[in-house]
Write a protein that holds these residues in place. Structure first.
Motif, PDB file in Angstrom:
ATOM      1  N   MET A 102       0.843  -1.158   0.000  1.00 38.82           N
ATOM      2  CA  MET A 102       0.000   0.000   0.000  1.00 38.82           C
ATOM      3  C   MET A 102       0.895   1.229   0.000  1.00 38.82           C
ATOM      4  SD  MET A 102      -3.140   0.944   2.456  1.00 38.82           S
ATOM      5  CE  MET A 102      -2.287   1.508   3.879  1.00 38.82           C
ATOM      6  N   ALA A 103       0.561   2.183  -0.831  1.00 39.64           N
ATOM      7  CA  ALA A 103       1.353   3.403  -0.953  1.00 39.64           C
ATOM      8  C   ALA A 103       0.429   4.613  -0.924  1.00 39.64           C
ATOM      9  CB  ALA A 103       2.157   3.384  -2.249  1.00 39.64           C
ATOM     10  N   GLY A 104       1.032   5.749  -0.703  1.00 40.55           N
ATOM     11  CA  GLY A 104       0.321   7.016  -0.692  1.00 40.55           C
ATOM     12  C   GLY A 104       1.219   8.054  -0.075  1.00 40.55           C
ATOM     13  N   PRO A 105       0.831   9.293  -0.140  1.00 41.38           N
ATOM     14  CA  PRO A 105       1.671  10.365   0.384  1.00 41.38           C
ATOM     15  C   PRO A 105       1.914  10.252   1.883  1.00 41.38           C
ATOM     16  CG  PRO A 105      -0.115  11.246  -0.966  1.00 41.38           C
ATOM     17  CD  PRO A 105      -0.397   9.791  -0.745  1.00 41.38           C
ATOM     18  N   SER A 106       3.007  10.825   2.325  1.00 40.72           N
ATOM     19  CA  SER A 106       3.309  10.910   3.744  1.00 40.72           C
ATOM     20  C   SER A 106       2.176  11.663   4.438  1.00 40.72           C
ATOM     21  CB  SER A 106       4.620  11.670   3.925  1.00 40.72           C
ATOM     22  OG  SER A 106       4.902  11.857   5.287  1.00 40.72           O
ATOM     23  N   PRO A 133      -5.466  11.378  -0.029  1.00 39.56           N
ATOM     24  CA  PRO A 133      -6.144  12.280   0.899  1.00 39.56           C
ATOM     25  C   PRO A 133      -7.393  12.839   0.222  1.00 39.56           C
ATOM     26  CG  PRO A 133      -4.365  13.441  -0.182  1.00 39.56           C
ATOM     27  CD  PRO A 133      -4.320  12.016  -0.677  1.00 39.56           C
ATOM     28  N   PRO A 134      -8.357  13.300   1.007  1.00 36.85           N
ATOM     29  CA  PRO A 134      -9.535  13.922   0.385  1.00 36.85           C
ATOM     30  C   PRO A 134      -9.140  15.152  -0.440  1.00 36.85           C
ATOM     31  CG  PRO A 134      -9.865  13.637   2.757  1.00 36.85           C
ATOM     32  CD  PRO A 134      -8.449  13.250   2.455  1.00 36.85           C
ATOM     33  N   THR A 135      -8.231  15.970   0.105  1.00 33.25           N
ATOM     34  CA  THR A 135      -7.727  17.160  -0.586  1.00 33.25           C
ATOM     35  C   THR A 135      -6.293  17.411  -0.124  1.00 33.25           C
ATOM     36  OG1 THR A 135      -8.345  18.744   1.140  1.00 33.25           O
ATOM     37  CG2 THR A 135     -10.039  18.236  -0.532  1.00 33.25           C
ATOM     38  N   MET A 136      -5.570  18.220  -0.859  1.00 29.71           N
ATOM     39  CA  MET A 136      -4.224  18.599  -0.433  1.00 29.71           C
ATOM     40  C   MET A 136      -4.274  19.412   0.866  1.00 29.71           C
ATOM     41  SD  MET A 136      -1.805  17.241  -2.151  1.00 29.71           S
ATOM     42  CE  MET A 136      -0.347  18.262  -1.913  1.00 29.71           C
ATOM     43  N   ALA A 137      -5.319  20.202   1.043  1.00 27.99           N
ATOM     44  CA  ALA A 137      -5.456  20.974   2.291  1.00 27.99           C
ATOM     45  C   ALA A 137      -5.605  20.036   3.484  1.00 27.99           C
ATOM     46  CB  ALA A 137      -6.646  21.931   2.195  1.00 27.99           C
ATOM     47  N   ASP A 138      -6.363  18.945   3.309  1.00 28.21           N
ATOM     48  CA  ASP A 138      -6.504  17.953   4.388  1.00 28.21           C
ATOM     49  C   ASP A 138      -5.157  17.312   4.696  1.00 28.21           C
ATOM     50  OD1 ASP A 138      -9.320  18.108   4.918  1.00 28.21           O
ATOM     51  OD2 ASP A 138      -9.688  16.968   3.079  1.00 28.21           O
ATOM     52  N   LEU A 139      -4.410  16.978   3.649  1.00 26.90           N
ATOM     53  CA  LEU A 139      -3.104  16.361   3.848  1.00 26.90           C
ATOM     54  C   LEU A 139      -2.166  17.316   4.582  1.00 26.90           C
ATOM     55  CD1 LEU A 139      -1.283  13.902   3.379  1.00 26.90           C
ATOM     56  CD2 LEU A 139      -0.589  14.970   1.227  1.00 26.90           C
ATOM     57  N   ALA A 183      -2.985  19.689   6.622  1.00 24.57           N
ATOM     58  CA  ALA A 183      -3.426  19.771   8.018  1.00 24.57           C
ATOM     59  C   ALA A 183      -2.966  18.548   8.810  1.00 24.57           C
ATOM     60  CB  ALA A 183      -4.952  19.904   8.071  1.00 24.57           C
ATOM     61  N   ARG A 184      -3.018  17.364   8.201  1.00 21.72           N
ATOM     62  CA  ARG A 184      -2.555  16.144   8.885  1.00 21.72           C
ATOM     63  C   ARG A 184      -1.059  16.215   9.164  1.00 21.72           C
ATOM     64  NH1 ARG A 184      -5.644  11.370   5.453  1.00 21.72           N
ATOM     65  NH2 ARG A 184      -7.750  12.063   5.945  1.00 21.72           N
ATOM     66  N   LEU A 185      -0.284  16.631   8.149  1.00 16.84           N
ATOM     67  CA  LEU A 185       1.162  16.713   8.339  1.00 16.84           C
ATOM     68  C   LEU A 185       1.524  17.711   9.437  1.00 16.84           C
ATOM     69  CD1 LEU A 185       2.424  16.610   4.641  1.00 16.84           C
ATOM     70  CD2 LEU A 185       2.850  14.887   6.410  1.00 16.84           C
ATOM     71  N   ARG A 186       0.870  18.848   9.430  1.00 16.79           N
ATOM     72  CA  ARG A 186       1.151  19.857  10.450  1.00 16.79           C
ATOM     73  C   ARG A 186       0.647  19.403  11.821  1.00 16.79           C
ATOM     74  NH1 ARG A 186       3.354  23.975   8.083  1.00 16.79           N
ATOM     75  NH2 ARG A 186       2.892  24.472   5.905  1.00 16.79           N
ATOM     76  N   GLY A 187      -0.485  18.714  11.839  1.00 17.84           N
ATOM     77  CA  GLY A 187      -1.073  18.241  13.088  1.00 17.84           C
ATOM     78  C   GLY A 187      -0.228  17.202  13.803  1.00 17.84           C
ATOM     79  N   ARG A 188       0.576  16.443  13.056  1.00 15.65           N
ATOM     80  CA  ARG A 188       1.440  15.431  13.670  1.00 15.65           C
ATOM     81  C   ARG A 188       2.564  16.066  14.480  1.00 15.65           C
ATOM     82  NH1 ARG A 188       2.971  11.001   9.111  1.00 15.65           N
ATOM     83  NH2 ARG A 188       4.433  12.646   8.571  1.00 15.65           N
ATOM     84  N   ARG A 189       2.936  17.296  14.107  1.00 17.98           N
ATOM     85  CA  ARG A 189       4.017  18.028  14.786  1.00 17.98           C
ATOM     86  C   ARG A 189       5.312  17.204  14.867  1.00 17.98           C
ATOM     87  NH1 ARG A 189       1.227  22.401  16.889  1.00 17.98           N
ATOM     88  NH2 ARG A 189      -0.891  21.966  17.551  1.00 17.98           N
ATOM     89  N   GLN A 190       5.588  16.466  13.787  1.00 16.95           N
ATOM     90  CA  GLN A 190       6.794  15.637  13.742  1.00 16.95           C
ATOM     91  C   GLN A 190       7.791  16.133  12.712  1.00 16.95           C
ATOM     92  OE1 GLN A 190       5.086  11.820  12.860  1.00 16.95           O
ATOM     93  NE2 GLN A 190       4.723  11.355  15.002  1.00 16.95           N
ATOM     94  N   ASN A 191       7.409  17.147  11.942  1.00 17.40           N
ATOM     95  CA  ASN A 191       8.258  17.597  10.854  1.00 17.40           C
ATOM     96  C   ASN A 191       8.489  19.096  10.933  1.00 17.40           C
ATOM     97  OD1 ASN A 191       6.173  15.372   9.397  1.00 17.40           O
ATOM     98  ND2 ASN A 191       8.352  14.984   9.196  1.00 17.40           N
ATOM     99  N   THR A 192       9.656  19.516  10.466  1.00 15.25           N
ATOM    100  CA  THR A 192       9.949  20.944  10.380  1.00 15.25           C
ATOM    101  C   THR A 192       9.119  21.538   9.238  1.00 15.25           C
ATOM    102  OG1 THR A 192      11.732  20.678   8.764  1.00 15.25           O
ATOM    103  CG2 THR A 192      12.331  20.520  11.123  1.00 15.25           C
ATOM    104  N   ASP A 224       8.431  19.926   1.730  1.00 13.81           N
ATOM    105  CA  ASP A 224       8.983  18.856   0.881  1.00 13.81           C
ATOM    106  C   ASP A 224       7.980  17.717   0.723  1.00 13.81           C
ATOM    107  OD1 ASP A 224      11.352  20.203   0.497  1.00 13.81           O
ATOM    108  OD2 ASP A 224      12.504  18.988   1.939  1.00 13.81           O
ATOM    109  N   ARG A 225       7.354  17.323   1.811  1.00 14.54           N
ATOM    110  CA  ARG A 225       6.390  16.214   1.760  1.00 14.54           C
ATOM    111  C   ARG A 225       5.157  16.584   0.934  1.00 14.54           C
ATOM    112  NH1 ARG A 225       7.437  11.996   5.800  1.00 14.54           N
ATOM    113  NH2 ARG A 225       9.454  12.483   6.693  1.00 14.54           N
ATOM    114  N   LEU A 226       4.733  17.830   0.998  1.00 10.19           N
ATOM    115  CA  LEU A 226       3.593  18.269   0.184  1.00 10.19           C
ATOM    116  C   LEU A 226       3.959  18.308  -1.304  1.00 10.19           C
ATOM    117  CD1 LEU A 226       2.116  21.040   2.492  1.00 10.19           C
ATOM    118  CD2 LEU A 226       1.067  18.820   1.934  1.00 10.19           C
ATOM    119  N   ARG A 227       5.173  18.747  -1.616  1.00 14.37           N
ATOM    120  CA  ARG A 227       5.630  18.749  -3.006  1.00 14.37           C
ATOM    121  C   ARG A 227       5.685  17.312  -3.540  1.00 14.37           C
ATOM    122  NH1 ARG A 227      10.087  17.313  -4.823  1.00 14.37           N
ATOM    123  NH2 ARG A 227      11.206  17.478  -2.852  1.00 14.37           N
ATOM    124  N   ILE A 228       6.243  16.412  -2.751  1.00 11.99           N
ATOM    125  CA  ILE A 228       6.320  15.004  -3.152  1.00 11.99           C
ATOM    126  C   ILE A 228       4.922  14.415  -3.289  1.00 11.99           C
ATOM    127  CG2 ILE A 228       7.065  12.708  -2.406  1.00 11.99           C
ATOM    128  CD1 ILE A 228       9.484  14.193  -1.029  1.00 11.99           C
TER     129      ILE A 228
END
Length: 183
Positions: free
Chosen positions: A1-5, A115-121, A123-132, A138-142
């Motif tokens: 299974m694959a998909g964006p970070s 993801p449902p939308t890039m905005a949702d993605l 929000a998830r990435l920022r909500g994890r608070r694990q990335n600078t 970078d993860r959104l570009r990828i």
């Protein structure tokens, strides 16, 4: 299974496995440092860059990729010994890794989680608070590039409702297990 970070691959796999018992998760290897709650051999096999390179050169990986500044891969023995024992295995991998799996194992069932939308993605990435901030960008570009690969996959699941998405994934897992048992 694959998909964006950040799309929820790990969460969906964990929930789907409770609905489709008998599917095993192959533990990936990575060069990234463990997060506070992660343990070697549980979430990942944490390898040094030198050890990862040595194992890649030796052919120990079924697939491996560089992603967001780190290396990730699926150890061949993690999958092959389980398949040899007749067990079903799910991999949590990147799009490039899925392409390599398709090349080496053409009968594998490839599932893309969107993801449902890039905005949702975002929000998830920022909500994890694990990335600078740089890592999030970078993860959104990828992710934008990876979303273009959806047609290469056998199935696409949009993770807009985690319970429904996990149920959809579990149904795919059960179908694949049944097909494996009754070719």
């Amino acid at each position: 299974m694959a998909g964006p970070s950040g799309v929820g691959k790990g969460t969906l796999i964990a929930r789907a496995r409770t609905l489709a018992p008998g599917v095993e998760l192959a533990t990936s290897a990575t060069t990234r440092p463990p997060r506070e709650d992660e343990r070697d051999g549980r979430e990942y096999h944490f390898l040094t860059a030198a050890e990862f390179a040595r194992r890649a050169a030796s052919g120990d990986f079924l697939e491996h990729v560089s992603y967001a500044g780190n290396r990730y891969g699926t150890l061949r023995d993690e999958v092959e010994r389980r398949l040899a024992d007749g067990r079903s295995v799910v991999l949590e991998i990147e799009v490039a890794g899925a392409r390599e799996i398709r090349r080496q194992m053409p009968d594998a069932v490839l599932v893309f989680v969107a993801p449902p939308t890039m905005a949702d993605l975002e929000a998830r990435l920022r909500g994890r608070r694990q990335n600078t901030e740089t890592e999030v960008r970078d993860r959104l570009r990828i992710a934008a590039e990876e979303l273009q690969a959806q047609p290469e996959f056998d199935h696409v699941i949009t993770n807009d409702d985690v319970d429904r998405a996990a149920a959809d994934l579990a149904a795919l897992m059960r179908t694949a297990m049944t097909a494996k048992e009754h070719p």
